[in-house]
Design a protein around this motif. Sequence first.
Motif, PDB file in Angstrom:
ATOM      1  N   GLN A  26      17.359  16.650 -20.048  1.00  0.00           N
ATOM      2  CA  GLN A  26      18.333  17.352 -19.278  1.00  0.00           C
ATOM      3  C   GLN A  26      19.744  17.029 -19.403  1.00  0.00           C
ATOM      4  OE1 GLN A  26      15.615  15.438 -15.786  1.00  0.00           O
ATOM      5  NE2 GLN A  26      16.138  17.451 -15.168  1.00  0.00           N
ATOM      6  N   HIS A 127      10.190  11.072 -20.321  1.00  0.00           N
ATOM      7  CA  HIS A 127      10.315  12.114 -19.216  1.00  0.00           C
ATOM      8  C   HIS A 127      10.371  13.281 -19.931  1.00  0.00           C
ATOM      9  CE1 HIS A 127      12.855  12.031 -15.207  1.00  0.00           C
ATOM     10  NE2 HIS A 127      12.558  13.461 -15.431  1.00  0.00           N
ATOM     11  N   TRP A 128       9.076  13.755 -20.430  1.00  0.00           N
ATOM     12  CA  TRP A 128       8.547  15.022 -20.553  1.00  0.00           C
ATOM     13  C   TRP A 128       8.844  15.699 -21.849  1.00  0.00           C
ATOM     14  CZ3 TRP A 128       9.893  17.442 -15.120  1.00  0.00           C
ATOM     15  CH2 TRP A 128       9.630  16.960 -14.252  1.00  0.00           C
ATOM     16  N   ASN A 171       7.475   8.934 -16.355  1.00  0.00           N
ATOM     17  CA  ASN A 171       7.887   9.729 -15.413  1.00  0.00           C
ATOM     18  C   ASN A 171       7.293  10.911 -15.056  1.00  0.00           C
ATOM     19  OD1 ASN A 171      10.187  10.434 -13.407  1.00  0.00           O
ATOM     20  ND2 ASN A 171       9.945  12.352 -14.451  1.00  0.00           N
ATOM     21  N   GLU A 172       6.531  10.775 -13.851  1.00  0.00           N
ATOM     22  CA  GLU A 172       5.681  11.822 -12.895  1.00  0.00           C
ATOM     23  C   GLU A 172       4.550  12.527 -13.957  1.00  0.00           C
ATOM     24  OE1 GLU A 172       8.398  14.427 -11.559  1.00  0.00           O
ATOM     25  OE2 GLU A 172       9.385  13.057  -9.938  1.00  0.00           O
ATOM     26  N   ASN A 229       5.732  10.790  -8.982  1.00  0.00           N
ATOM     27  CA  ASN A 229       6.257  11.731  -7.861  1.00  0.00           C
ATOM     28  C   ASN A 229       5.260  11.486  -6.699  1.00  0.00           C
ATOM     29  OD1 ASN A 229       4.577  13.305  -9.988  1.00  0.00           O
ATOM     30  ND2 ASN A 229       4.658  14.718  -8.134  1.00  0.00           N
ATOM     31  N   ASN A 301       9.289   8.705  -7.006  1.00  0.00           N
ATOM     32  CA  ASN A 301      10.365   9.790  -7.070  1.00  0.00           C
ATOM     33  C   ASN A 301      10.030  10.454  -5.778  1.00  0.00           C
ATOM     34  OD1 ASN A 301      11.204   8.768  -9.595  1.00  0.00           O
ATOM     35  ND2 ASN A 301      10.712  10.597 -10.424  1.00  0.00           N
ATOM     36  N   TYR A 303      11.129  13.568  -2.891  1.00  0.00           N
ATOM     37  CA  TYR A 303      11.938  14.611  -2.819  1.00  0.00           C
ATOM     38  C   TYR A 303      11.908  15.485  -1.283  1.00  0.00           C
ATOM     39  CZ  TYR A 303      13.949  14.250  -7.368  1.00  0.00           C
ATOM     40  OH  TYR A 303      14.623  13.684  -8.544  1.00  0.00           O
ATOM     41  N   PHE A 304      10.615  15.528  -1.110  1.00  0.00           N
ATOM     42  CA  PHE A 304      10.222  15.927   0.153  1.00  0.00           C
ATOM     43  C   PHE A 304       8.671  15.829   0.565  1.00  0.00           C
ATOM     44  CE2 PHE A 304       9.640  19.667  -2.806  1.00  0.00           C
ATOM     45  CZ  PHE A 304       8.370  20.334  -2.246  1.00  0.00           C
ATOM     46  N   TRP A 340      13.668  23.443  -0.639  1.00  0.00           N
ATOM     47  CA  TRP A 340      12.810  22.247  -0.458  1.00  0.00           C
ATOM     48  C   TRP A 340      13.006  21.761   0.914  1.00  0.00           C
ATOM     49  CZ3 TRP A 340      13.096  18.940  -5.485  1.00  0.00           C
ATOM     50  CH2 TRP A 340      12.392  19.724  -6.346  1.00  0.00           C
ATOM     51  N   GLU A 367      13.877   7.933  -8.235  1.00  0.00           N
ATOM     52  CA  GLU A 367      14.645   9.089  -8.038  1.00  0.00           C
ATOM     53  C   GLU A 367      14.433   9.790  -6.568  1.00  0.00           C
ATOM     54  OE1 GLU A 367      13.511  12.693 -10.273  1.00  0.00           O
ATOM     55  OE2 GLU A 367      13.302  11.166 -12.150  1.00  0.00           O
ATOM     56  N   TRP A 414      19.190  10.456  -8.035  1.00  0.00           N
ATOM     57  CA  TRP A 414      19.088  11.634  -8.632  1.00  0.00           C
ATOM     58  C   TRP A 414      19.933  12.662  -8.529  1.00  0.00           C
ATOM     59  CZ3 TRP A 414      16.590  11.866 -13.516  1.00  0.00           C
ATOM     60  CH2 TRP A 414      16.657  13.331 -14.243  1.00  0.00           C
ATOM     61  N   PHE A 430      21.859  19.010  -9.159  1.00  0.00           N
ATOM     62  CA  PHE A 430      21.351  17.621  -8.459  1.00  0.00           C
ATOM     63  C   PHE A 430      22.409  16.523  -8.710  1.00  0.00           C
ATOM     64  CE2 PHE A 430      17.048  19.815  -8.492  1.00  0.00           C
ATOM     65  CZ  PHE A 430      16.466  19.080  -7.250  1.00  0.00           C
TER      66      PHE A 430
HETATM   67  C1  GBH Z   1      11.772  15.187 -10.724  1.00  0.00           C
HETATM   68  O1  GBH Z   1      10.770  16.085 -10.549  1.00  0.00           O
HETATM   69  C2  GBH Z   1      12.051  15.095 -12.177  1.00  0.00           C
HETATM   70  O2  GBH Z   1      11.671  13.674 -12.495  1.00  0.00           O
HETATM   71  C3  GBH Z   1      13.489  15.253 -12.563  1.00  0.00           C
HETATM   72  O3  GBH Z   1      13.509  15.329 -13.828  1.00  0.00           O
HETATM   73  C4  GBH Z   1      14.006  16.640 -11.955  1.00  0.00           C
HETATM   74  O4  GBH Z   1      15.190  16.950 -12.303  1.00  0.00           O
HETATM   75  C5  GBH Z   1      13.932  16.403 -10.522  1.00  0.00           C
HETATM   76  O5  GBH Z   1      12.781  15.839  -9.878  1.00  0.00           O
HETATM   77  C6  GBH Z   1      14.492  17.483  -9.567  1.00  0.00           C
HETATM   78  O6  GBH Z   1      13.438  18.404  -9.580  1.00  0.00           O
HETATM   79  O7  GBH Z   1       5.696  22.084  -4.811  1.00  0.00           O
HETATM   80  O8  GBH Z   1       3.631  21.491  -5.780  1.00  0.00           O
HETATM   81  O9  GBH Z   1       5.518  21.093  -6.994  1.00  0.00           O
HETATM   82  C7  GBH Z   1      10.386  16.465  -9.319  1.00  0.00           C
HETATM   83  C8  GBH Z   1       9.284  17.271  -9.222  1.00  0.00           C
HETATM   84  C9  GBH Z   1       9.179  18.587  -7.345  1.00  0.00           C
HETATM   85  C10 GBH Z   1       7.110  17.406  -8.181  1.00  0.00           C
HETATM   86  C11 GBH Z   1       8.497  18.539  -5.993  1.00  0.00           C
HETATM   87  C12 GBH Z   1       6.397  17.629  -6.912  1.00  0.00           C
HETATM   88  C13 GBH Z   1       6.449  19.019  -4.722  1.00  0.00           C
HETATM   89  C14 GBH Z   1       4.902  19.426  -5.044  1.00  0.00           C
HETATM   90  N1  GBH Z   1       8.532  17.320  -7.856  1.00  0.00           N
HETATM   91  N2  GBH Z   1       6.996  18.725  -6.009  1.00  0.00           N
HETATM   92  S1  GBH Z   1       4.891  21.245  -5.845  1.00  0.00           S
END
Ligand code: GBH
Length: 460
Positions: A26, A127-128, A171-172, A229, A301, A303-304, A340, A367, A414, A430
Amino acid sequence: TTTARTPLATGLPPTFLWGVATASYQIEGAVAEDGRTPSIWDTFSRVPGAVANADNGDVACDHYHRMPQDVALMKSLGVDSYRFSVAWPRVQPGGRGPVNPAGIGFYDRLVDELLGNGIAPWVTLYHWDLPQELEDAGGWPNRDTAYRFADYAELVLSALGDRVDTFTTLNEPWCSAWLGYNTGVHAPGRRDFDASLAATHHLLLGHGLATQRMRAAETRPHTYGITLNMGTADPAADTEADRDAARRADGMGLRLYLDPLHRGEYPADVVADLAARGSAMPVQDGDLEIISTPFDVLGINFYFGQNFAGTDEQGNRHGSDGEPVVRAVFPDTPRTAMDWPITPERFTQLLVRLHRDYPGLPLVITENGAAFDDQPDETGYVADDDRTEYLASHIAAVVAAREQGADVRGYFAWSLLDNFEWAYGYDKRFGIVHVDYRSQVRTPKQSALWFRDSIAALRS
Ligand code: GBH
């Protein structure tokens, strides 16, 4: 100075670990330098339509050539730690064979630069960016990839373990397996449900093998871990159908990973659901003992959080493929630029639940952050009240979880920099630091200054 109106975080001890996070593909760019071979993201980003605006990581933030300045930026924010990932195809071109001195040399210099500035390196091994040659040999659905990953982990431990204390393996893995091999929205872009199950198993196996190999090779003790995640999965309504959908989402997204890691078994309800559709995890004798090798820290990690419905819009419980409906229904809250939902209270709920269901695991937030539609002024400065508020409310959610017993020991924002946001390319930002991709000038956003001041206040 900051103009943030948000109160500073309080209620965290001076020992709490504050950091910023990035990932190799990234930010680094320099994809063909010093012997690096292509990864699955170099290939995937060339597939028409795979990435927004046909963006790729060829240059990204040019971090490979600007690393000392980027470390100085971290230093100016006062962080304790920097979480970065090592690019497998730099260190071990093609994913096999001896270490590439020029490739590991970059991380060697990065670690020294960090330590020289009083910043603790926190290494993510994967990380992927899988070497393309290993994908050509079958990728993560091929069991051999787990053994190749363990070899690679030992190479990195041998090169950096004298100075790096913390190594996290993956990672995830859900993203690698599900988005990479089932839905195909991430590299390598395959769409094969059973391949994604095999990928899940082999990622977890690779984690366990790598942890064992690093422990055996180390000459001083390290902290080992893995990052998952995690969202939350609540029923959209209190009905049997919606409760079952939430159970299925939680099973495939969270318990399918944490149960084997922590308890040495795949969750029985998920195994039964898979059997009902004629699928199974490709487990061999002894695998679950390897996968459940003890580790020291669980990276989260977040996010929501989401709600799930067990019916489609017409009220059907099964889709056209005959499978039970598991339909995400976002909570009715404000959204980020990713669309999100913003759900800090679900973050507290998640951390308290992990403390209850998986006791004894120290937790670190590896994250948390958000993309918003940033509007830089003529100097490049972004007055991102929205991101500042996102970070403040989620750090407050961590404080609330700790008050309910959750053993959360650190928080990484993050991300340090705006960067290549995978399938969204450079459209989604981000960073707590703005990047002008034409000039590569970095400008801390209001959120970065707020983060700096919050950390300083908690230390004083
Ligand atoms: C992370 O992924 C990564 O580690 C990072 O590299 C990336 O830049 C960052 O977040 C921002 O995206 O709606 O079914 O996909 C997070 C990926 C996104 C996985 C939200 C879970 C929710 C389920 N996540 N997702 S779904």
